[in-house]
Enzyme design. Sequence first.
Site, PDB file in Angstrom:
ATOM      1  N   HIS A 199       0.749  -1.277  -0.077  1.00  0.00           N
ATOM      2  CA  HIS A 199      -0.035   0.039  -0.147  1.00  0.00           C
ATOM      3  C   HIS A 199       0.778   1.330  -0.045  1.00  0.00           C
ATOM      4  O   HIS A 199       0.069   2.390  -0.189  1.00  0.00           O
ATOM      5  CB  HIS A 199      -0.806  -0.154   1.179  1.00  0.00           C
ATOM      6  CG  HIS A 199      -2.417   0.816   0.933  1.00  0.00           C
ATOM      7  ND1 HIS A 199      -2.462   1.404  -0.080  1.00  0.00           N
ATOM      8  CD2 HIS A 199      -3.408   0.790   1.587  1.00  0.00           C
ATOM      9  CE1 HIS A 199      -3.817   1.821  -0.193  1.00  0.00           C
ATOM     10  NE2 HIS A 199      -4.324   1.324   0.922  1.00  0.00           N
ATOM     11  N   ASP A 251      -1.877   2.245  -4.660  1.00  0.00           N
ATOM     12  CA  ASP A 251      -3.245   2.564  -4.103  1.00  0.00           C
ATOM     13  C   ASP A 251      -4.312   1.535  -4.223  1.00  0.00           C
ATOM     14  O   ASP A 251      -4.294   0.735  -5.254  1.00  0.00           O
ATOM     15  CB  ASP A 251      -3.768   4.032  -4.778  1.00  0.00           C
ATOM     16  CG  ASP A 251      -2.558   5.138  -4.338  1.00  0.00           C
ATOM     17  OD1 ASP A 251      -2.153   5.083  -3.414  1.00  0.00           O
ATOM     18  OD2 ASP A 251      -2.736   6.099  -5.263  1.00  0.00           O
TER      19      ASP A 251
END
Length: 418
Positions: free
Chosen positions: A389, A393
């Site tokens: 992450h 995204d």
Amino acid sequence: MADFVLRMPDVGEGVAEAEIVEWHVKPGDVVREDTVLAAVMTDKATVEIPSPVAGTVTWLAGEIGDSIAVKAPLVRIALEGEAVEPQTAAAPAEAKQAGPLVEPPPVAVAKPASVEKPVASRAEPEPAAKPLASPAVRRRAQEAGIDLRQLRGTGPAGRIIHEDLDLFLSQGAPSTAPAAGLARKTHVEAVKVTGLRRRIADKMALSVSRIPHITYVEEVDVTDLEELRAAMNRERKPDQPKLTVLPFLMRALVRTIAEQPALNATFDDAAGIVSRYSAVHIGIATQTPAGLTVPVVRHAEARGIWDCATELARVAEAARTGSAQRDELSGSTITISSLGALGGIASTPLINHPEVAIIGVNKIVMRPVWDGSQFVPRRMMNLSSSFDHRIIDGWDAATFIQRIKALLETPALIFIDT
């Protein structure tokens, strides 16, 4: 006495140490030139180390599971014809000059779990031992649901007496006795984590501690894909392997990566650099008798369906048999994790550090699917995929999986040249 000290060889570029995973000799063994002395592991590749001389082994550098630095003493051999004085702990003079030797740690052995100080009336007797007791005590114990093997007798010759029963009951004895033939087990086996299992443990800990994962699960209708796969398998040539879902997924990955190259990357978080690759080297998480390994299908972007299947079968078999070379177990840019028929309905795969994405394949099941007017049976498969992450995204991860889903649900698109 003429001695030869074999030092840990350089078993791979950039490797500073290797772990001992197997000793083929012990002090006192006579060896010939090319006799295999030990097997060591680094980066999941196991290397056998032969003896360059003939003689008698007098000293070993450590135990299985110990890591030995490159060029550090590994084995001491008294040359053939010389007097031999086997040593198991003392370091040879040559080794001391080169640096401290690894002293063998205590051997890990199975041992019983520690228990509290026993109470006088309780015991853990052998399952086959018949406790000594009078008929009256036995009858009373049976009526109370007490297994006399749980008691230690304080009477003559260890006989269980009424006072032992009283004390046992006052300390909260179980209300029912175990079934015939059953007995409490207190043995604990201590297993040292070594070799590939330790490499896996270190890799998983690194992935979890360094990478903030986001996992995205999506269902895919693979009914048409399964029909196409079955047709292609019926028409395959004798030298072609049987197709599974994975070669189709590999080709779908290649097409999707061309549109989203950020997913085919590694992240050096220490340097703050993301490396995006034009080559698609797909790691295939593979279960082997020794544990999980990740052989790599290189340049999937240049391989068709059958070529992907052939190379996949080759590297997976090499991993299972332990014959995979170092470059076949490293260098992947994205990984596929599949548990096959045991894949469950969802999973949370851990990213193969330092990659930024892993695609998890779950099992194919027949489910009722609403087509707008009725429920129809369709073959469905979930993709459970994880992403770094810090780099990827959630929107990009979802877009990536949705594109793969579209290709797998309309498999003809996989074969269209762009």
